[in-house]
Scaffold this motif. Structure first.
Motif, mmCIF file in Angstrom:
data_model
loop_
_atom_site.group_PDB
_atom_site.id
_atom_site.type_symbol
_atom_site.label_atom_id
_atom_site.label_comp_id
_atom_site.label_asym_id
_atom_site.label_seq_id
_atom_site.Cartn_x
_atom_site.Cartn_y
_atom_site.Cartn_z
ATOM 1 N N VAL A 141 0.818 -1.213 0.000
ATOM 2 C CA VAL A 141 0.000 0.000 0.000
ATOM 3 C C VAL A 141 0.856 1.270 0.000
ATOM 4 O O VAL A 141 0.348 2.370 0.244
ATOM 5 C CB VAL A 141 -0.984 0.008 1.190
ATOM 6 C CG1 VAL A 141 -1.932 -1.181 1.082
ATOM 7 C CG2 VAL A 141 -0.267 -0.004 2.530
ATOM 8 N N THR A 142 2.132 1.111 -0.290
ATOM 9 C CA THR A 142 3.054 2.243 -0.355
ATOM 10 C C THR A 142 3.894 2.147 -1.614
ATOM 11 O O THR A 142 3.957 1.100 -2.254
ATOM 12 C CB THR A 142 3.995 2.274 0.867
ATOM 13 O OG1 THR A 142 4.770 1.058 0.898
ATOM 14 C CG2 THR A 142 3.216 2.422 2.159
ATOM 15 N N TRP A 143 4.547 3.241 -1.962
ATOM 16 C CA TRP A 143 5.474 3.220 -3.087
ATOM 17 C C TRP A 143 6.721 4.004 -2.704
ATOM 18 O O TRP A 143 6.691 4.862 -1.824
ATOM 19 C CB TRP A 143 4.849 3.791 -4.359
ATOM 20 C CG TRP A 143 4.373 5.211 -4.244
ATOM 21 C CD1 TRP A 143 3.131 5.651 -3.884
ATOM 22 C CD2 TRP A 143 5.147 6.393 -4.492
ATOM 23 N NE1 TRP A 143 3.071 7.023 -3.886
ATOM 24 C CE2 TRP A 143 4.294 7.510 -4.253
ATOM 25 C CE3 TRP A 143 6.462 6.616 -4.890
ATOM 26 C CZ2 TRP A 143 4.725 8.828 -4.412
ATOM 27 C CZ3 TRP A 143 6.896 7.928 -5.041
ATOM 28 C CH2 TRP A 143 6.033 9.011 -4.806
ATOM 29 N N GLY A 144 7.819 3.707 -3.357
ATOM 30 C CA GLY A 144 9.083 4.380 -3.081
ATOM 31 C C GLY A 144 10.065 3.447 -2.398
ATOM 32 O O GLY A 144 9.800 2.920 -1.322
ATOM 33 N N GLN A 145 11.211 3.223 -3.027
ATOM 34 C CA GLN A 145 12.188 2.272 -2.507
ATOM 35 C C GLN A 145 12.693 2.644 -1.112
ATOM 36 O O GLN A 145 12.805 1.800 -0.219
ATOM 37 C CB GLN A 145 13.375 2.178 -3.468
ATOM 38 C CG GLN A 145 14.408 1.131 -3.069
ATOM 39 C CD GLN A 145 15.495 0.982 -4.111
ATOM 40 O OE1 GLN A 145 15.503 1.632 -5.152
ATOM 41 N NE2 GLN A 145 16.440 0.091 -3.855
ATOM 42 N N GLY A 198 11.765 12.713 -1.575
ATOM 43 C CA GLY A 198 11.602 11.798 -2.706
ATOM 44 C C GLY A 198 11.580 10.341 -2.292
ATOM 45 O O GLY A 198 11.790 9.450 -3.119
ATOM 46 N N ALA A 199 11.312 10.072 -1.002
ATOM 47 C CA ALA A 199 11.373 8.704 -0.489
ATOM 48 C C ALA A 199 10.168 7.866 -0.886
ATOM 49 O O ALA A 199 10.253 6.638 -0.972
ATOM 50 C CB ALA A 199 11.504 8.731 1.032
ATOM 51 N N GLY A 200 9.034 8.513 -1.133
ATOM 52 C CA GLY A 200 7.820 7.788 -1.471
ATOM 53 C C GLY A 200 6.665 8.238 -0.611
ATOM 54 O O GLY A 200 6.790 9.155 0.210
#
Length: 274
Positions: A141-145, A198-200
């Motif tokens: 349910v999240t995005w960003g490495q 920019g982490a997500g």
């Protein structure tokens, strides 16, 4: 002091570390009213008109453009980040809730979204809960490495999401509660969620028959409450620019009511009713 960062503004026009915006005096949210008398409730946002620079600034709203609109898991909206972001770290009231080891019982759907949060209101804003979800897979349910890496590092076990829509359907909101192993982890996630890193971010939860979150203006307010990171995220339907950030803060105060479960948890750990 809480920072309200307009991440759609140019670096040249934004003061270092974010722009401090002071609001008109207003009542504090329910969760703050439950804290001890030593706590000073503050939400610092100004009654200023938010002017988006140019149409090209939309690149800030939806990271990466069409490429980022990859197929999301069912119930997930698009990859979006808020334009204005307000982070706040935990305070001393939450010390006894700083470790999940003292609060091991998982969040339940009924606890996070009981009957009294199906309809919520603050000032002139009234919202209904259109959908809710309790996910045990924080990555889904999240995005960003970087965000997902920190969620794993700090042992995220659950993410609760609720999608709200205002009675007049002019505003939409998201409530998010993230269950980490420690307050250190919750505070790191609050930092990661700042669009400047920019982490997500967390995917908005979609609800059939209600407006989805869109690229455009939105504002999110995040705070660590012991080992929980709580996020409220609001937008005028369709991403329309608000008249001021005060509109966003008032809307967010309505949909943060589910955060009351944290105070219930604190009472159990503390053993002293508030």
């Amino acid at each position: 002091m809480i920072e309200a960062r307009d991440t759609g503004a140019s670096q040249a026009s934004r003061p270092k570390g974010g722009q401090d915006l002071r609001p008109e005096d207003r009542d504090g949210p329910r969760r703050r009213a439950k804290s001890s008398g030593s706590r000073t409730p503050v939400i610092i946002v100004a009654a200023v008109v938010v002017v988006l620079a140019v149409a090209g600034a939309a690149a800030f709203f939806l990271l990466g453009g069409d490429e980022e609109k990859e197929s999301a898991a069912p119930g997930n909206g698009a990859r979006l980040t808020p334009v204005a972001y307000t982070p706040q770290m935990a305070d001393k009231d939450m010390a006894k809730l700083a470790q999940r080891a003292a609060d091991q019982r998982p969040i339940t759907q009924g606890e996070a979204f009981p009957a009294d949060v199906k309809t919520v209101a603050y000032q002139k804003y009234s919202f209904s809960l259109a959908a809710s979800q309790l996910a045990g897979d924080c990555k889904a349910v999240t995005w960003g490495q970087r965000l997902q890496g920190d969620l794993a590092k700090y042992q995220c076990s659950q993410i609760a999401r609720g999608a709200y829509v205002s009675q007049d359907r002019k505003h939409v909101g998201q409530f998010v509660a993230i269950n980490l192993a420690s307050q250190e982890g919750a505070e790191q996630i609050v930092r990661d969620l700042d669009p400047a890193t920019g982490a997500g971010f967390v995917y908005p939860l979609t609800a059939p028959g209600t407006p989805d979150f869109h690229a455009g203006f939105s504002a999110a307010y995040a705070q660590a409450y012991g080992h929980y990171a709580i996020v409220t995220w609001v937008q005028r339907a369709g991403g329309v620019q608000p008249a001021s950030l005060n509109e966003m803060i008032d809307a967010s105060l309505a949909i943060e009511k589910p955060a009351d479960f944290v105070w219930g948890r604190l009472e159990l750990v503390d053993g002293t009713p508030r």
